[in-house]
Design a protein around this motif. Structure first.
Motif: not given
Length: 577
Positions: A373-400
């Motif tokens: 479960d821990l890896l699943a939650y962390l993967a979702l948290q990373m996807e949320t970070l990618a989503r927020i980074a994309g909204r902020r125009g930080r495409d490199d961070e979103a891709t990472a």
């Protein structure tokens, strides 16, 4: 909805309180002397019961509860309790007598008379002082002093011929000095506030003839659990309960925030109540209350999942979403920087408490544990970070972040999928832990991010393994040798695990199954209230019987059901036209 709608609550399970108050009134049965007690829910209270309320010298009375007023009745004696601000309770009594039976449980407790109508209770067990003023009626003080303490102290107020109002102020070193408002004014203000809260967070379901009463109960449990900013709490915060669970735990608050999506400011406040205490390393505490912070344990990183849920519903404004980016990033990195013990890069739980599933069978042999479960939650948290980074125009961070999320899901499937099911492993040996806990199903929260064959096999095991009872998903299957009807995370049904599964199934393309599980849980709450957890086979409420995360999950599922019905009606209208 009427401003004076009664709440069908049992004071033995659901305390009478209100938004902004540290007082609660409960029918207490686990003390030496049972009965109706005025209690404190301060975080540092060692003993919560302050006074027992006796009508005509009896510990029993009938009760009638609205959001703003508790009315107690015994024969011709009537007492009304209202709560004013964080530290004041007022009791208006008429027709007979009311006795304040002070709970002098500690050797350092004492009750002293300040004047003819005023007393002070030095309550070392509650870690607070109380000043009692009697306005009207005829008071009589009866106390026994045993050399160093009061082993007994009572104030009996005769209001047979003259209505009396008793004002009880809680304080540290200085008594509150604000004027005493009329109880009717205080009660009316509380009722208006609750009605607005219920209408906002219960929506149209407040008026549903089938479930409206349960919706109002859920709304009351959440509203009444709010306490004001002060001490370690930097903003208005929702306690988990005003029974015994008087803290804000670091995953419970996510479910409470999610239920408040219709008010983005309120939702953000519940998220930040814990993020306010993120430490220099990025770690969130186990819990916080007005008295302090607990850091021995942590809770699972479901915060990214919760933020994404709120974003999908417009439940956070743009500024708040951006403000959460760095705290979420630091919380994610903490797990890899401070909880990875080998060279495999997989973080561990040090204890069942860290997972939120305190005594689940995945922790029955030894710790630390690598749990899927821990890896699943962390993967979702990373996807949320990618989503927020994309909204902020930080495409490199979103891709990472997207790449890291993909890698995390890949590690989850490669290391913790054994071909038939997800398993947990001993961190030190890598051996599979023999456990049937529902915790190992939590990767379903990834939805369609899991490979189709893995999803289907996991859902099939959920259905065929005896987990799904008439009341919802059991945390340990009833035919397991480790199953216990009241075994905490070894059998009972819980709100958070239910919502995580429902959300994951819905995003896995299994909306019918998701709705079925949600409906079972909603019906269970309708029958047993907002209990901490429920007997998987009977549906009876267990443990703390008035929990906000249960109420919040109930409100969230009702909201989802209404949304789906609205979409379905829209589709039908579109076809008809």
């Amino acid at each position: 909805m009427s401003a004076v709608t009664a709440l069908g609550i049992d004071l033995a399970t659901t305390p009478f309180s209100r938004r902004g108050s540290y007082f609660a009134v409960s029918h207490v049965t686990d003390q030496r002397e049972s009965g109706l007690h005025l209690r404190t829910v301060r975080g540092d209270a060692r003993h919560r019961e302050i006074v027992r309320l006796l009508l005509d010298d009896s510990a029993e009375a009938t009760s009638h509860t609205t959001a703003g007023r508790l009315t107690l009745q015994r024969d011709g004696t009537r007492a009304e309790v209202v709560l004013d601000g964080p530290d004041r309770a007022c009791v208006r009594v008429q027709g007979g007598t009311l006795t304040l039976d002070f709970r002098t449980a500690s050797q350092y407790d004492s009750v002293l008379q300040e004047s003819e109508r005023t007393w002070r209770f030095i309550d070392s067990g509650a870690n607070r002082n109380y000043r009692i003023r009697v306005l009207g009626g005829t008071p009589r003080f009866d106390a026994r002093w045993d050399g160093t303490r009061n082993s007994r102290a009572r104030v009996r107020i005769d209001a047979a011929h003259d209505t009396a109002t008793i004002v009880i102020d809680e304080y540290g070193s200085a008594v509150p000095t604000r004027p005493v408002e009329h109880p009717d004014v205080v009660a009316a203000a509380a009722q208006r506030d609750f009605d607005a809260w219920c209408r906002t967070h219960g929506g149209e379901a407040c008026d549903d003839p089938e479930i409206g009463g349960t919706v109002r109960l859920a709304a009351f449990v959440t509203w009444a659990a709010l306490v004001p900013a002060g001490g370690a709490l930097r903003r208005e915060s929702m306690l988990m309960s005003k029974n015994r669970m008087t803290n804000v735990w670091s995953w419970d608050h996510c479910f409470n925030a999610m239920a408040l999506w219709r008010d983005p400011h309120a939702a953000a406040g519940q998220l930040l109540a814990v993020f306010d205490h993120q430490d220099a390393h990025g770690c969130l505490p186990d819990y916080v209350n007005d008295a302090g912070v607990e850091r021995n344990f942590v809770k699972p990183p479901i915060h990214g999942w919760a933020v994404a849920h709120l974003m999908d519903r417009g439940g956070l404004d743009d500024d708040m979403v951006e403000a959460l980016y760095d705290p979420l990033r630091r919380w994610t990195e903490w797990w890899f920087e401070h909880r990875v013990y080998g060279d495999d890069g997989v973080p561990s739980y040090n204890h069942g408490n860290d997972s939120g599933w305190d005594n689940a069978t995945t922790f029955g042999v030894a710790v630390p544990v690598q749990s899927p479960d821990l890896l699943a939650y962390l993967a979702l948290q990373m996807e949320t970070l990618a989503r927020i980074a994309g909204r902020r125009g930080r495409d490199d961070e979103a891709t990472a972040w997207t790449r890291r999320a993909d890698d995390t899901v890949r590690i989850l499937c490669d290391r913790f999928w054994n071909g038939d099911r997800f398993v947990a492993r001993s961190t030190l040996t890598g051996r599979v832990i023999d456990s049937e806990s529902l915790l190992t199903f939590m990767p379903l929260v990834l939805g369609d991010r899991l490979p189709l064959s893995t999803r289907e096999a996991t859902v099939r095991r959920l259905l065929d393994g005896g987990y799904l009872t008439p009341h919802g998903p059991a945390t340990e299957p009833p035919d397991s040798p480790h199953y216990e009807p009241d075994g905490y995370w070894r059998g009972p049904i819980w709100a958070p695990s239910t919502l995580l599964l429902v959300d994951g199934l819905r995003r896995s393309g299994r909306p019918g199954l998701a709705d079925d599980i949600a409906d079972r849980f909603l019906a269970t709450c309708g029958g047993a209230g907002m209990a901490e957890n429920f007997d998987a086979l009977t549906g009876a409420g267990l443990r703390d019987r008035s929990m906000t995360w249960t109420a919040s999950v109930y409100l969230s599922l009702v909201s989802e059901r209404a949304g789906h019905a609205s979409h379905a009606e829209g589709r039908l209208r579109a076809r008809a036209s």
